[in-house]
Scaffold this active site. Sequence first.
Site, PDB file in Angstrom:
ATOM      1  CG  HIS A   1      47.481  19.152  32.578  1.00 28.15           C
ATOM      2  ND1 HIS A   1      46.323  20.073  32.609  1.00 28.15           N
ATOM      3  CD2 HIS A   1      47.740  18.851  33.739  1.00 28.15           C
ATOM      4  CE1 HIS A   1      45.963  20.237  33.599  1.00 28.15           C
ATOM      5  NE2 HIS A   1      46.601  19.392  34.693  1.00 28.15           N
ATOM      6  CD  GLU A   2      50.329  15.805  34.758  1.00 29.96           C
ATOM      7  OE1 GLU A   2      50.991  16.276  35.754  1.00 29.96           O
ATOM      8  OE2 GLU A   2      49.130  15.488  34.768  1.00 29.96           O
TER       9      GLU A   2
ATOM     10  N   GLY B   1      44.651   7.425  62.611  1.00 37.69           N
ATOM     11  CA  GLY B   1      45.992   6.962  62.199  1.00 37.69           C
ATOM     12  C   GLY B   1      47.177   7.380  62.966  1.00 37.69           C
ATOM     13  CB  THR B   2      47.699  10.348  64.934  1.00 42.69           C
ATOM     14  OG1 THR B   2      46.380  10.507  65.770  1.00 42.69           O
ATOM     15  CG2 THR B   2      47.558  11.280  63.681  1.00 42.69           C
TER      16      THR B   2
ATOM     17  N   GLY C   1      42.923  13.717  67.951  1.00 43.54           N
ATOM     18  CA  GLY C   1      43.746  13.547  66.807  1.00 43.54           C
ATOM     19  C   GLY C   1      43.131  12.852  65.565  1.00 43.54           C
TER      20      GLY C   1
ATOM     21  CG  HIS D   1      50.579  20.749  36.735  1.00 43.16           C
ATOM     22  ND1 HIS D   1      49.919  21.841  37.266  1.00 43.16           N
ATOM     23  CD2 HIS D   1      49.819  19.962  36.474  1.00 43.16           C
ATOM     24  CE1 HIS D   1      48.582  21.551  37.191  1.00 43.16           C
ATOM     25  NE2 HIS D   1      48.516  20.435  36.449  1.00 43.16           N
TER      26      HIS D   1
ATOM     27  CE  LYS E   1      42.328   9.029  67.762  1.00 41.63           C
ATOM     28  NZ  LYS E   1      42.991   9.364  66.472  1.00 41.63           N
TER      29      LYS E   1
END
Length: 612
Positions: A420-421, A201-202, A198, A424, A204
């Site tokens: 620009h923002e 950070g999942t 995986g 978006h 394990k």
Amino acid sequence: MPPRSRFHIRYWIVALVVLLLLQLFLSASRQIRVVPYSEFRQLLEQKRISEVAVSPKVFEGRLAQPKDGEPARVSTLRVDADAAHWLDQANVRYYAVQQDDFLWQLIGWVAPAAIMLLLWLVIAPRIAQRQSLGGGLMAIGKSKAKVYVETDTKVTFADVAGVDEVKAELQEVVSFLKDPKRYGRLGARLPKGILLVGPPGTGKTLLARAVAGEAGVRFFSINGSEFVEMFVGVGAARVRDLFEQARAQSPAIIFIDELDALGRARGAYPFGGHDEKEQTLNQLLSELDGFDPSGGLVLLAATNRPEILDPALLRAGRFDRQVLVDRPDKVGRVQILNVHLRKVQIDTSVKAEQIAALTPGFSGADLANLVNEAALLATRRGAGAVVQEDFIQAIERIVAGLEKKNRLLNQAERSYVAYHEIGHAFVSLALASGEHVQKVSIIPRGIGSLGYTIRRPTEDRYLMSRTELENKMAVLLGGRAAEELAFKDVSTGAADDLVKVTDIARAMVARYGMVEDIGPVVFKEEAHPVLDQHAGPSEASFDHVSEQSLQSIDRAVSTLMKNAHSRAAELLKQRWPAVEAAAHRLLEQETMSEAELQALFAGSSEKAVVSG
């Protein structure tokens, strides 16, 4: 005292007794008769002593003509000359008395030996302890695994959330370790090796410790890189020692983290010098073939790079089972957040469901870091509890970076960033792209971000249609289109957007087969199919593609990008008065919320419909 120390003490005592007896034997073998000092003077006057050996305390003389059975040498203790003179005048028999210094002689013999023995008893246990912990030259081949006994592993499945399917898989391991006979009543056997695969950070490593905690067995934990040394053969010796220790304490779990550091495919190196790694891997393969899992020994391993592992390591009979530990979905994120929220003081307004909706793609480690960042923000402002706004700010900090309010932009740059923002945001709202525009800001964040638009998906998605990809491209190019409409010019602010749009367009053409002129042909292979990681230019090339096909791909990619740009510009033109109003407000207050954007966009949509 350890038995080995008592053994050394006996040797010291025997050696001391032998030395004392030897000294007594040498003294007796010299045949010297001790006489009083007055008699020694008489022998001198009678000319019976031929020579005298003088020392500070003793006179030793050789008799000129010893009688039968008489020793040839005599000795006496010296007497002060003045005292001898007046004692001679008194015509008495006199002699010197030597003080009894046998005890001091004995101490002189015994003290050095005793000191050396004491030093050995103090230093030897420490040397042995260091060697047992992996130190010392003789212990270089010893395993460096950290051993946790049953009471040390305090992690259980209750501490692991968001991976219910994985926990169900590993529950078999727990059942087998608790009662191997009952579990194998139908002839089933546990897989020799279980590989947890995986993204980082999942959870394990946490899952492996939870298995040991649930089963209540010893847990041997080691990193794959700890087997590799500069000396050839050391890694293989450590593998052997690790399995020997685990067999001696079975039932037990061996956990090898970062298996890719140890199990990289053999022959994958263009040059030599990798004998140590290959020998270590060969020894691990041998150990996997040699142990019987029915004895209560289970091997767990974890990696986030399964594509580079040696095929011999993954075949049946070694790592029989591969368990994917993926990033959690929304339900899993809620469960993970509930685990971490128990550890902090939160306000009643905090809702784990709302936070999970704002964090798609976050792993378990990311969510733990999010909760910690929110708690730090609340602590920094002196609050009594963590509120929902702290989590929103923490998400912005993790995703976009740290706010840099001291970075001053001139008015022209701020205007470019504002349009620009807003570009978006308005294109995203116009296309209803499945993402809510949560916030728009022109406050610089991170390394190169001069502004940002935070969009959150309405739900977790695993597939995307061609229309959705085209909408995503239009949203990404909305910022550049807004700059062109406002200033009749473009800036470098759209550089990152262009990279993302190009990647999407090229994937649509060369990987997904979504362009009719090209057809359903794959020109670009996926380098990391397991973990869905994007390959770099060197890992996924077009070397096998003809020049004519490459030209067709380039034309198709350019057409897709131009169409997306034209579409974004047309949507903005239809709502341009609202776009300008929103940009001016953003310049004034630097940040706009979702509600403010929705209000401005709703008015512009009505006008666009009327004009249409």
